[in-house]
Every structure is written in C-alpha cells, then in structure tokens.
Design an enzyme around this catalytic site. Structure first.
Site, PDB file in Angstrom:
ATOM      1  N   ASP B 143     -10.209  32.755  15.667  1.00  0.00           N
ATOM      2  CA  ASP B 143      -9.387  33.216  14.555  1.00  0.00           C
ATOM      3  C   ASP B 143      -9.184  32.073  13.563  1.00  0.00           C
ATOM      4  O   ASP B 143      -8.644  31.017  13.927  1.00  0.00           O
ATOM      5  CB  ASP B 143      -8.045  33.729  15.077  1.00  0.00           C
ATOM      6  CG  ASP B 143      -7.401  34.691  14.101  1.00  0.00           C
ATOM      7  OD1 ASP B 143      -8.098  35.185  13.189  1.00  0.00           O
ATOM      8  OD2 ASP B 143      -6.194  34.952  14.241  1.00  0.00           O
ATOM      9  N   HIS B 150      -1.307  32.305   2.795  1.00  0.00           N
ATOM     10  CA  HIS B 150      -0.678  32.530   4.109  1.00  0.00           C
ATOM     11  C   HIS B 150      -0.294  31.200   4.759  1.00  0.00           C
ATOM     12  O   HIS B 150       0.820  31.046   5.272  1.00  0.00           O
ATOM     13  CB  HIS B 150      -1.648  33.306   5.015  1.00  0.00           C
ATOM     14  CG  HIS B 150      -1.176  33.450   6.433  1.00  0.00           C
ATOM     15  ND1 HIS B 150      -0.109  34.245   6.790  1.00  0.00           N
ATOM     16  CD2 HIS B 150      -1.625  32.891   7.593  1.00  0.00           C
ATOM     17  CE1 HIS B 150       0.073  34.176   8.105  1.00  0.00           C
ATOM     18  NE2 HIS B 150      -0.829  33.357   8.616  1.00  0.00           N
ATOM     19  N   GLU B 215      -0.755  41.042  11.771  1.00  0.00           N
ATOM     20  CA  GLU B 215      -1.432  40.154  10.815  1.00  0.00           C
ATOM     21  C   GLU B 215      -2.669  40.892  10.329  1.00  0.00           C
ATOM     22  O   GLU B 215      -3.549  41.248  11.104  1.00  0.00           O
ATOM     23  CB  GLU B 215      -1.830  38.819  11.457  1.00  0.00           C
ATOM     24  CG  GLU B 215      -0.643  37.903  11.689  1.00  0.00           C
ATOM     25  CD  GLU B 215      -1.047  36.448  11.968  1.00  0.00           C
ATOM     26  OE1 GLU B 215      -2.203  36.207  12.375  1.00  0.00           O
ATOM     27  OE2 GLU B 215      -0.197  35.558  11.777  1.00  0.00           O
ATOM     28  N   ASP B 249      -4.241  41.085  14.192  1.00  0.00           N
ATOM     29  CA  ASP B 249      -3.947  40.022  15.156  1.00  0.00           C
ATOM     30  C   ASP B 249      -2.437  40.029  15.411  1.00  0.00           C
ATOM     31  O   ASP B 249      -1.709  39.140  14.984  1.00  0.00           O
ATOM     32  CB  ASP B 249      -4.412  38.687  14.564  1.00  0.00           C
ATOM     33  CG  ASP B 249      -4.347  37.564  15.583  1.00  0.00           C
ATOM     34  OD1 ASP B 249      -4.752  37.789  16.728  1.00  0.00           O
ATOM     35  OD2 ASP B 249      -3.895  36.467  15.211  1.00  0.00           O
ATOM     36  N   TYR B 260       4.049  26.982  20.308  1.00  0.00           N
ATOM     37  CA  TYR B 260       2.812  26.627  19.598  1.00  0.00           C
ATOM     38  C   TYR B 260       2.544  25.125  19.502  1.00  0.00           C
ATOM     39  O   TYR B 260       1.415  24.733  19.179  1.00  0.00           O
ATOM     40  CB  TYR B 260       2.759  27.293  18.216  1.00  0.00           C
ATOM     41  CG  TYR B 260       3.311  26.473  17.082  1.00  0.00           C
ATOM     42  CD1 TYR B 260       4.685  26.326  16.916  1.00  0.00           C
ATOM     43  CD2 TYR B 260       2.473  25.841  16.175  1.00  0.00           C
ATOM     44  CE1 TYR B 260       5.190  25.588  15.878  1.00  0.00           C
ATOM     45  CE2 TYR B 260       2.974  25.084  15.133  1.00  0.00           C
ATOM     46  CZ  TYR B 260       4.331  24.967  14.984  1.00  0.00           C
ATOM     47  OH  TYR B 260       4.828  24.220  13.947  1.00  0.00           O
ATOM     48  N   LYS B 269      -0.111  35.618  20.804  1.00  0.00           N
ATOM     49  CA  LYS B 269      -1.200  36.396  20.209  1.00  0.00           C
ATOM     50  C   LYS B 269      -2.036  37.119  21.259  1.00  0.00           C
ATOM     51  O   LYS B 269      -2.699  38.098  20.946  1.00  0.00           O
ATOM     52  CB  LYS B 269      -2.152  35.437  19.466  1.00  0.00           C
ATOM     53  CG  LYS B 269      -1.486  34.534  18.445  1.00  0.00           C
ATOM     54  CD  LYS B 269      -1.482  35.154  17.087  1.00  0.00           C
ATOM     55  CE  LYS B 269      -1.120  34.135  16.014  1.00  0.00           C
ATOM     56  NZ  LYS B 269      -1.217  34.732  14.659  1.00  0.00           N
TER      57      LYS B 269
END
Lengths: 443, 443
Positions: B143, B150, B215, B249, B260, B269
């Site tokens: 991805d 964004h 997303e 996503d 993260y 995700k």
C-alpha cells in the site's frame, strides 16, 4: 498447562533420550537431527529430473516421505496424509493439524528406531546429494519486534532521545513483510540499491546500499489457519503453529533510515529474506519449553488477551542461536567462520503464542504457511546482539583475517545456527541458515 | 510515448466511441460497462453448483469466457489462453502479458460488436444473477501513500508540528499490507477489536474500535512479474500491470494511533480490505492517460530512476472517484446514499509506473496478482478527501437522516465508484466497491 495445549507440549516416548536410530549418523552427539528431532523439509536430488519431495532430516540423511508412503509405512494415520505428502511444499501437511502431526511423529520414530533392525536404506537420500528448497509456500509474512533489547538498542540509534516507545511493553509490535522474496538457505543475496540520505547530505541519492546488515530471527510457521473475524485465544495459539525455523531478515540500514517514516520499513527489507530448510515441529520442541520472559516488576502486565498462566509458565522455547560470519578473504585463508553472537530465544519479551493471539485479535486471518518472524533475537549481553547495527555501535568487528566490518561487504557469508539442549534430553538442532552477499546489479 | 509502452497506451479501434454492442444495455449512456471497457472478473451463478468462471462485464450482463472458448470464439490468440480462461481466478490470464491482452481485447470487441448481428445470448449471464467473487489470488499487497494532500492532512493530525516528512517528495512511501484478509466487494466488514490508548488515558485498553474509517484507493494489479534482483525500469513499468480496481483500505484509527510507531500500521489495517469485482485493463484506460501530477517548482525533481519524459507526459490516469455513505437509518427512511467526496486519481503525487519502478528498485520481485494500493486518494479541495479522518477534522458529517458521523457506525455502508470520461470517448466505469459494517465479535 491447559488441556488445549495437548499434544503440543506433552513430553512422550518420542522424546526419550535413549531412543537410537538405525541411521547411524543420527546417533552422533553432534548431529542436529537425532531421532528425537525429525524436522520437515522439501528436497530434490542434485542433478536429477526427479520431482520435488517432502523429507525428514535424520542424521546426515533425508527420510523420503513419499517413498515411506509407497511402502505402506504411513497407513492408518489420516485420510489426507498420503496426498499431503505428495505435494512439492509442506503446506498440505501443515494444514493437517497437531493431532495428525503427533501421530505422524510417532510413526516416523517407529520407522527409524534402531529396534526395528537394520532399516531400509532405500528410504534415505544422503543430505549432501540433495538440494534443499524453500519448504513452504508462504502467503503472508509478518515480522514482529519481540526483543526489548533489540528495540531499545535500535531505538537508541534512530531516536536517541526516545529509544523505547511507550507502546512497546503493551503491544507486540510488528509490521507486514514481503513474502515474494523469501528464499531458501544458500541462495545468494544480491546487494540492493535504493535511496538514502546521509544526515548531512543536501539531497538523497540512489545506489547500492552501503549499510547492509543481517537480522537473526526465529520464524514460526502457521499450520492450521483461522477464518476471517475469528480471533485465536492465547491458550489456543500454538495449536495453529506447525513449527519453527531460522530466519534472516536482511536489512539495508541506509535505505531504512531514509524511508521508514511514517509507515515503517519497506524496500530496506523487501529485497530478500532467507529461511532455513528444515522446520522443527512444535511437538519436537516440547522438552525445551520454559517460562516466558520474566518482566521486571515495574513493567505493565499484558492485557488479558495476551496473558495466561500457561503462557507465563511454559510459553517460552529455549532455542539457542548463534551467528557466524565468513568473509571471502577468510575462506581464502582457510579460516573458520567467526562467531559474532550467541543468545537464547528466551530473551524475547513476547512469546510466539502472544504473537499469534495479538495478530488475530482484530479478526485478521492466518493461513497455512504464513510466516511470523520474531524480530531480531538480541539479549541483554554485548555478545548476544542479533545484527551488526547493534554489534558495531561501539566500533567495527575485527575479523581473524585482519579485516574489519561495520556492515556486510560483497563476498561475506552469514551463517545462523540454532539448537535446543536440556539435561536429560537429546540435543536437537535447526541446521543452518546461510547466505552470501553478491555485488549489486550494475545500473 | 516510448516504444516500450505499446500496446498499452495506444488508442485503437477498440476505443472508438461509435462502437455499439448487440448487448443493448451496454449502449446505454449511464452504463459503466460499454463495449469500450471490457473489465475482467470472476463469478458464479447464484444458487448454482456451477464452478467459478471468468467473465467480462458488458452492460448489465457478464460475457462468459469459458463458453466463448468452448464455441471457438477465442482461437488463435495464444496457446495458453484456453487454459488460463478455465482458471477460477484471473492470475493465469494476467500472466499472459500485454500483447496477448491486446489481442484478446480486439477479439472480445468483435465478439460483442453489434455489426456481428444479434449475437448469442447463451454467451451471457445477467449480472444480477451472478455472485461476483474476489477476482485475483493476491500474493503480496503493498500500500502506497501517493497523495501528498492525504499525507499532509494525516500528518497534521498525527504530528501537528511535522506533517509532511522530509522524505515524502523523494520517496514513494509505502508499506506492506496484509493479503489474506482482502475480500470482494459486498463482504460484510466486521468491526475489529484492538488495543488503543487515548492521549489522556493512563493505560491502553482492548475493545471494539471506536474510530473505524474507510480509505478510498485505486489498486493496481500486477500482470507479468519480475525475477528477484531484476528491477523494472520506469518506462517498462506498465508492461507489468494488468489493470486497476477500486480498493477500500479500511482503517481503525484508534488502533493505528497507538500501534504505528516505529514500524507502521499493522492491526489497524489487517482486519480486512475490499476490492471491486471488476478489473479495468490498462489497455482500456488508454484514452484517459494524462500528464503526471505537476509538481510545484520548489519541489525536488524525482531521482532519475523515478523520472522520464513518458511518465511526465502520460503517466497519469484520469480516474474520477466518488465515495458515498448510507446508514442503516437512511436505508430505512428510503434515503439515497450521501456523496462524501469526489476526486481524480490525477491528484496523486506519484504515478502507478513510479510505484512499480520504486517497488522493484531494490530487486524485490513482483508476482502475477500482487496488489499495489495507491494510498488514500485525496485532492486539495475540501470535498475531495478520501477518508473520514480528513473529512471530519473540522467537524462531523451531517447525514440526511439527521444523524452525524465522525467515524463509521455499525450498519453504515460505504460505496466507492470510479469512472473515466473524456470528450470524444465513451465513459467507462469501475462499478462499485461496497462494504457494510457489522458489530464486533463479542468477547
């Protein structure tokens, strides 16, 4: 031990240290593959047109499973077993689950037991006449970061003011890895090119990585998967694992430093990863179970989905690991590989069961053959560090050839070894995971 | 346009807007699937025991490719084609490469052309009588993060003082995603549970995500892969792509914020991603090629491996995208879905060719069926934002039912649409990518 752990953690007759095999080399003290081990792999006879076959390592030989089946040695275990053994990868076998694997283990011990007499040499292929292939078709590869020592050491380099992030002791941190580029031990490692930017450089540039590193890891391979949206509970987690292997998560530190924010490592890792050819089953590891890492009292207790008595008491697996390096010059001079570090998998902050439970806690499905890397296996001692980034923080490594290394040079071979030993039991080994660096593709 | 781009970017007879089909619904102005489109998918007749089949969307019908083959309509194109069409996924077909795909496209146009006369209705299955399945066996899913809008908007939330990191305009940032949990449009989306920690909470806690988001992305599917250690040059990149689809996503923002760092998104995700059932081929997109994103003069020029005249002149693809939301209450009240945003894929800072070239620049191999997500497609305008995290920064969305939303609630359905249009050409569409949120698994 919870009832659901059976038969995985049960020490039974197949672990008896008195067992001997009619394969004489399996009875040697220094073999990785005594009759108590029986790891699975995939091989092809060198210089032959023979199809790829599933085998079990025994001493310096490979037990040819399709041949065992043809001779009726594996009958009555499970209806799917004959077909699974005919596959060119372990996946269908891995999908059969721990109960079938325990039965198969028992049968293989009886097949190889010296009490059976001389045995049938036609069942064997000498390991040195075989090419050992990638044993598993790996769907997804997830790489954890389960050594708090590694995380702290690396954090100190990338974020001197903030080495261990606040989530570390709560979350088994992991990222998705690249599965297409996982290769079998012995495959040459092409030096990757990529973008990097030295802190004082005005712009990034593209070229061969100058900071190529290895990462010593243990890989856990999924046997039976779980459906999407059905998490696996901690005490059920090992029922879903087939076995462990050695894993080298080769890393380009210069590419990593420039690309990793904010979404994590990508091209710094995806150029190649190497796994060892033999997968040691969870069943074979039963005698080497151990309490999980004992957290200092000031550390937080894991949240309930990552916490159980069984995990605390025996979630650990005492795999001893060693990393060796051999440069081209050392080989020319006839020098032995240099040991760079020794450590134990017990030094990991999170157990493999916690990795599985965390991974599926959001409903993510694991599939047969998925690989879960442990992350670099580093311990608290200076001689227990699992990558050059950590080892050479204080200065370069001196090689017996007179050379020095901060990172890997072309021609360097990296060798991982792993084994388990415990008083009263036969030592079992993982064999080796090897790779030699070859020069970058010319532009 | 470089010679190597042919036949991918060539506008030929198959794009002629005067073409009409004997499938009447394909001639309607508002169909996504005129004869100029011909996207590929995989279907099964509802309530039938029939095997899964490869088809091509035409109007409100599906052209059954195995049946076309059985009737001899696809002879003489490529020896591997009949076998590829018999597969239950598109992969073998995708592996045949652009030259075969261009020939197949020409043959399908002739098969469906109204000049052929009435056509053979036995070749068709009404789309509303078919279940559309995941069209591709996806090996690895990568991805990207290719919208600078964004990246800046999200960066502002996660790192207010440092929204766009210094590497962004040099490196097409990406992370490895999870392939096991990619599902076909229409599959229910189980709300994930996971660890999160509010900034002011003393400890993390585990429970259903309270900040579930979509997303809006475009997915590029790899046709012909590359061997390990053999990078793909920028101007060859599209030769390795089969086509594009819509991709959701789904993201759990509360899990993401806590997990993260430092290795990127993982469980936030991996619980599920959705793709649209129809894959629009690169060949079908030829009329909608456009210059790549025009960088402001102060932005750095991409490094040579990411830079070419062909990419600058026609590396862009003008796919218009739209996101719609329908709550359970809206559906009960008979209200139409609410449009949340509209945008164009031309607003991406990096082209799909740049993604492929970057991805393989370290020698990483792509395999047939690999999925490259674009990252969230957001534009500079307030009504062109591709996820709720961005849209609701200033406040919640007002729904026509009187409800408000910051993040997705159970029962919400998210619908993506995509299409291409250009003066002088027939509009072609991607169909829809849908998913409805269902409650979390009870603990």
């Amino acid at each position: 031990m919870s009832g659901s752990d059976k038969p995985l953690r049960v020490i039974d007759d197949t672990h008896n240290s008195n067992l001997r095999s009619w394969v004489e080399s399996a009875n040697s003290d220094d073999t990785d593959f005594p009759i108590q081990n029986l790891p699975f792999g995939v091989f092809r006879r060198k210089h032959s047109q023979e199809t790829v076959r599933i085998g079990v390592a025994i001493g310096d030989q490979i037990l040819d499973l399709p041949r065992c089946r043809d001779l009726g040695l594996l009958e009555g275990i499970a209806g799917d077993l004959p077909q699974a053994i005919a596959a060119p990868v372990l996946n269908p076998l891995m999908a059969l689950g721990p109960s079938v694997m325990a039965q198969l283990r028992g049968r293989l011990v009886r097949t190889l037991d010296s009490e059976r007499g001389g045995g049938d040499p036609n069942l064997l292929v000498p390991m040195d006449q075989a090419e050992l292939l990638l044993p598993v078709a790996i769907g997804d590869y997830t790489d954890f970061y389960a050594s708090v020592f590694h995380a702290t050491n690396v954090g100190r380099i990338f974020r001197p003011d903030n080495p261990l992030l606040p989530n570390y002791k709560h979350v088994p941190i992991a990222y998705h890895g690249r599965s297409s580029s996982i290769v079998a031990s012995g495959t040459d490692i092409r030096r990757p090119s990529g973008q990097s930017k030295a802190p004082d450089a005005p712009h990034p540039s593209f070229g061969p990585s100058q900071r190529l590193d290895y990462e010593m890891e243990i890989g856990a391979l999924v046997g039976v998967g779980n459906p999407l949206a059905q998490p696996i509970a901690l005490d059920e987690a090992e029922q879903h694992l087939f076995g462990l292997c050695l894993l080298n998560d080769w890393s380009a530190r210069d590419i990593q430093a420039w690309e990793y924010q904010p979404l994590g490592p990508f091209l710094a890792k995806s150029f190649v990863s190497t796994i060892s050819p033999w997968v040691v089953t969870i069943e074979a590891l039963a005698p080497f179970r151990s309490p999980a890492f004992v957290r200092p009292p000031e550390d937080p207790r894991p949240l309930p989905y990552l916490s159980s008595t069984s995990n605390e008491e025996s979630g650990g697996i005492d795999v001893k690991v060693e990393v060796l390096l051999s440069s081209a010059q050392m080989r020319e001079q006839g020098l032995e590989p240099l040991s760079l570090s020794r450590n134990s998998f017990l030094n990991m902050y999170w157990t493999v069961a916690q990795m599985v439970a965390h991974h599926t806690s959001n409903g993510c499905n694991l599939r047969t053959g998925d690989l879960l890397g442990s992350g670099t296996v580093s311990g608290p001692a200076n001689d227990a560090l699992g990558c050059l980034l950590e080892i050479t923080r204080q200065g370069p490594v001196q090689l017996p050839s007179g050379e020095t290394r901060r990172f890997l040079l072309d021609g360097d071979e990296v060798i991982f070894r792993g084994y388990c030993e415990r008083e009263g039991y036969r030592r079992i080994g993982f064999g080796e995971c090897r790779g030699t660096i070859v020069p970058a593709v010319s532009p």
